[in-house]
Scaffold this motif. Sequence first.
Motif, PDB file in Angstrom:
ATOM      1  N   ALA A  97       0.816  -1.211   0.000  1.00 20.14           N
ATOM      2  CA  ALA A  97       0.000   0.000   0.000  1.00 20.14           C
ATOM      3  C   ALA A  97       0.856   1.269   0.000  1.00 20.14           C
ATOM      4  N   ASP A  98       2.058   1.189   0.583  1.00 25.63           N
ATOM      5  CA  ASP A  98       2.939   2.356   0.668  1.00 25.63           C
ATOM      6  C   ASP A  98       3.804   2.531  -0.573  1.00 25.63           C
ATOM      7  N   PHE A  99       3.840   1.522  -1.442  1.00 21.94           N
ATOM      8  CA  PHE A  99       4.725   1.593  -2.601  1.00 21.94           C
ATOM      9  C   PHE A  99       4.105   2.448  -3.692  1.00 21.94           C
ATOM     10  N   VAL A 100       4.921   3.306  -4.300  1.00 28.01           N
ATOM     11  CA  VAL A 100       4.451   4.182  -5.379  1.00 28.01           C
ATOM     12  C   VAL A 100       4.893   3.599  -6.714  1.00 28.01           C
ATOM     13  N   ALA A 101       3.941   3.147  -7.498  1.00 25.66           N
ATOM     14  CA  ALA A 101       4.251   2.574  -8.803  1.00 25.66           C
ATOM     15  C   ALA A 101       4.579   3.687  -9.793  1.00 25.66           C
ATOM     16  N   ALA A 102       5.592   3.455 -10.621  1.00 25.28           N
ATOM     17  CA  ALA A 102       6.017   4.442 -11.610  1.00 25.28           C
ATOM     18  C   ALA A 102       6.733   3.710 -12.747  1.00 25.28           C
ATOM     19  N   PRO A 103       6.910   4.379 -13.891  1.00 27.06           N
ATOM     20  CA  PRO A 103       7.626   3.734 -15.000  1.00 27.06           C
ATOM     21  C   PRO A 103       9.024   3.256 -14.625  1.00 27.06           C
ATOM     22  N   SER A 104       9.700   3.975 -13.721  1.00 30.20           N
ATOM     23  CA  SER A 104      11.073   3.607 -13.354  1.00 30.20           C
ATOM     24  C   SER A 104      11.148   2.270 -12.638  1.00 30.20           C
ATOM     25  N   ASN A 105      10.067   1.835 -11.997  1.00 32.63           N
ATOM     26  CA  ASN A 105      10.090   0.543 -11.306  1.00 32.63           C
ATOM     27  C   ASN A 105       9.140  -0.468 -11.933  1.00 32.63           C
ATOM     28  N   ALA A 106       8.598  -0.154 -13.099  1.00 32.51           N
ATOM     29  CA  ALA A 106       7.580  -1.010 -13.703  1.00 32.51           C
ATOM     30  C   ALA A 106       8.121  -2.385 -14.078  1.00 32.51           C
ATOM     31  N   VAL A 107       9.304  -2.438 -14.686  1.00 36.90           N
ATOM     32  CA  VAL A 107       9.860  -3.728 -15.102  1.00 36.90           C
ATOM     33  C   VAL A 107      10.183  -4.591 -13.887  1.00 36.90           C
ATOM     34  N   LEU A 123       9.183  -9.177 -10.323  1.00 35.06           N
ATOM     35  CA  LEU A 123       9.184  -9.643  -8.930  1.00 35.06           C
ATOM     36  C   LEU A 123       7.790 -10.004  -8.441  1.00 35.06           C
ATOM     37  N   LEU A 124       6.803  -9.189  -8.767  1.00 35.78           N
ATOM     38  CA  LEU A 124       5.468  -9.368  -8.204  1.00 35.78           C
ATOM     39  C   LEU A 124       4.469  -9.952  -9.197  1.00 35.78           C
ATOM     40  N   GLY A 125       4.911 -10.187 -10.422  1.00 39.14           N
ATOM     41  CA  GLY A 125       4.024 -10.759 -11.431  1.00 39.14           C
ATOM     42  C   GLY A 125       4.024 -12.273 -11.420  1.00 39.14           C
ATOM     43  N   ARG A 126       3.496 -12.836 -12.497  1.00 35.84           N
ATOM     44  CA  ARG A 126       3.331 -14.292 -12.575  1.00 35.84           C
ATOM     45  C   ARG A 126       4.399 -14.984 -13.425  1.00 35.84           C
ATOM     46  N   THR A 127       5.297 -14.213 -14.002  1.00 41.72           N
ATOM     47  CA  THR A 127       6.325 -14.810 -14.855  1.00 41.72           C
ATOM     48  C   THR A 127       7.305 -15.626 -14.020  1.00 41.72           C
ATOM     49  N   ALA A 128       7.567 -16.857 -14.441  1.00 44.91           N
ATOM     50  CA  ALA A 128       8.508 -17.721 -13.712  1.00 44.91           C
ATOM     51  C   ALA A 128       9.940 -17.217 -13.897  1.00 44.91           C
ATOM     52  N   GLY A 160      14.082   1.873  -4.306  1.00 42.87           N
ATOM     53  CA  GLY A 160      12.909   1.048  -4.021  1.00 42.87           C
ATOM     54  C   GLY A 160      13.150  -0.446  -3.972  1.00 42.87           C
ATOM     55  N   LYS A 161      14.416  -0.868  -4.066  1.00 43.01           N
ATOM     56  CA  LYS A 161      14.720  -2.309  -4.065  1.00 43.01           C
ATOM     57  C   LYS A 161      14.254  -2.979  -2.775  1.00 43.01           C
ATOM     58  N   THR A 162      14.607  -2.390  -1.647  1.00 46.19           N
ATOM     59  CA  THR A 162      14.248  -2.981  -0.357  1.00 46.19           C
ATOM     60  C   THR A 162      12.740  -3.040  -0.191  1.00 46.19           C
ATOM     61  N   HIS A 163      12.065  -1.985  -0.602  1.00 44.34           N
ATOM     62  CA  HIS A 163      10.608  -1.947  -0.486  1.00 44.34           C
ATOM     63  C   HIS A 163       9.977  -3.085  -1.292  1.00 44.34           C
ATOM     64  N   LEU A 164      10.409  -3.234  -2.542  1.00 41.85           N
ATOM     65  CA  LEU A 164       9.879  -4.311  -3.375  1.00 41.85           C
ATOM     66  C   LEU A 164      10.196  -5.676  -2.789  1.00 41.85           C
ATOM     67  N   LEU A 165      11.411  -5.837  -2.284  1.00 40.32           N
ATOM     68  CA  LEU A 165      11.821  -7.121  -1.726  1.00 40.32           C
ATOM     69  C   LEU A 165      10.978  -7.473  -0.507  1.00 40.32           C
ATOM     70  N   GLU A 166      10.674  -6.497   0.324  1.00 37.02           N
ATOM     71  CA  GLU A 166       9.870  -6.766   1.520  1.00 37.02           C
ATOM     72  C   GLU A 166       8.421  -7.074   1.151  1.00 37.02           C
ATOM     73  N   ILE A 167       7.909  -6.428   0.114  1.00 40.17           N
ATOM     74  CA  ILE A 167       6.563  -6.768  -0.360  1.00 40.17           C
ATOM     75  C   ILE A 167       6.534  -8.231  -0.795  1.00 40.17           C
ATOM     76  N   TRP A 168       7.514  -8.620  -1.612  1.00 37.73           N
ATOM     77  CA  TRP A 168       7.564 -10.003  -2.094  1.00 37.73           C
ATOM     78  C   TRP A 168       7.716 -10.983  -0.940  1.00 37.73           C
ATOM     79  N   ALA A 169       8.601 -10.662   0.002  1.00 46.49           N
ATOM     80  CA  ALA A 169       8.828 -11.562   1.132  1.00 46.49           C
ATOM     81  C   ALA A 169       7.552 -11.756   1.951  1.00 46.49           C
ATOM     82  N   ALA A 170       6.833 -10.667   2.193  1.00 52.04           N
ATOM     83  CA  ALA A 170       5.606 -10.761   2.980  1.00 52.04           C
ATOM     84  C   ALA A 170       4.539 -11.579   2.261  1.00 52.04           C
TER      85      ALA A 170
END
Length: 252
Positions: A23-33, A38-43, A58-68
């Motif tokens: 909820a706290d993560f801000v999506a933008a073109p710079s982190n879209a890929v 990381l959070l999509g369905r691609t193996a 935003g690496k740590t933020h994304l990693l913590e989202i995935w971990a949770a």
Amino acid sequence: MPIRDTIGQLVLPFAHMQHFTRADFVAAPSNAVARAWLLGRTAWPDRRLALWGARGCGKTHLLEIWAAEHDAVLLSGADLTCGDVARLFGAGRGSGVVAIAVDDAECCADERAVLHLLNGAREHGMALALSGRRPPARWPVMLPDLASRLRATMAVEVRQPEDMLLRVVLLRLLAERQIIVAPAIVDWLLPRLPRTAATMLEVARRLDHATLATGRAVTRAMAVGELHDLLTHDLLAHDPVITDPAVTGGVE
């Protein structure tokens, strides 16, 4: 003179805790890929993925989202040891570990720990997410086997944020620290600061320290005094407000 160079109220160095939720993560073109991988369905190839990019992107933020969201064990690369890895895989699947995330993985001083981690995750069929400042293929490792596995790791860059995202990041960092800054001051600062996430973190840290030390709200004069070494000097030179010593506090 910047407040950090004067004797003011005692400011205890309590670490500020950021909120790393989806909820706290801000999506933008710079982190879209990175988000898509990381959070999509691609193996992931070999169930292993590395995010890389500059500090604060935003690496740590994304990693913590995935971990949770994947019940992953979250580890710090700087603290990782062979003993930690042995405990992770010692009980096999009975250990309860189903996925692993390692933040700042390239900071691990024990190359064998990283090698055993990569091998163990593969042998046990566990997803492994890593983060670092550089892509794994460029980590300065000496072990040939580790270098080979790192080169084979899928790596995705989290790019520097856009101007819009930098503004959101700065406002959020200030709000989390309960620092009140007038919109006009934020609008004045942003074009004069380096356009990096790390700069926004440093700005929030310095202004937080300054307001705690003085007990005053952020003014333009305070911002100039605290951030003068970060500000773009060719713009400052043409700003009549900033060249007035009464505003800058004598900062050259």
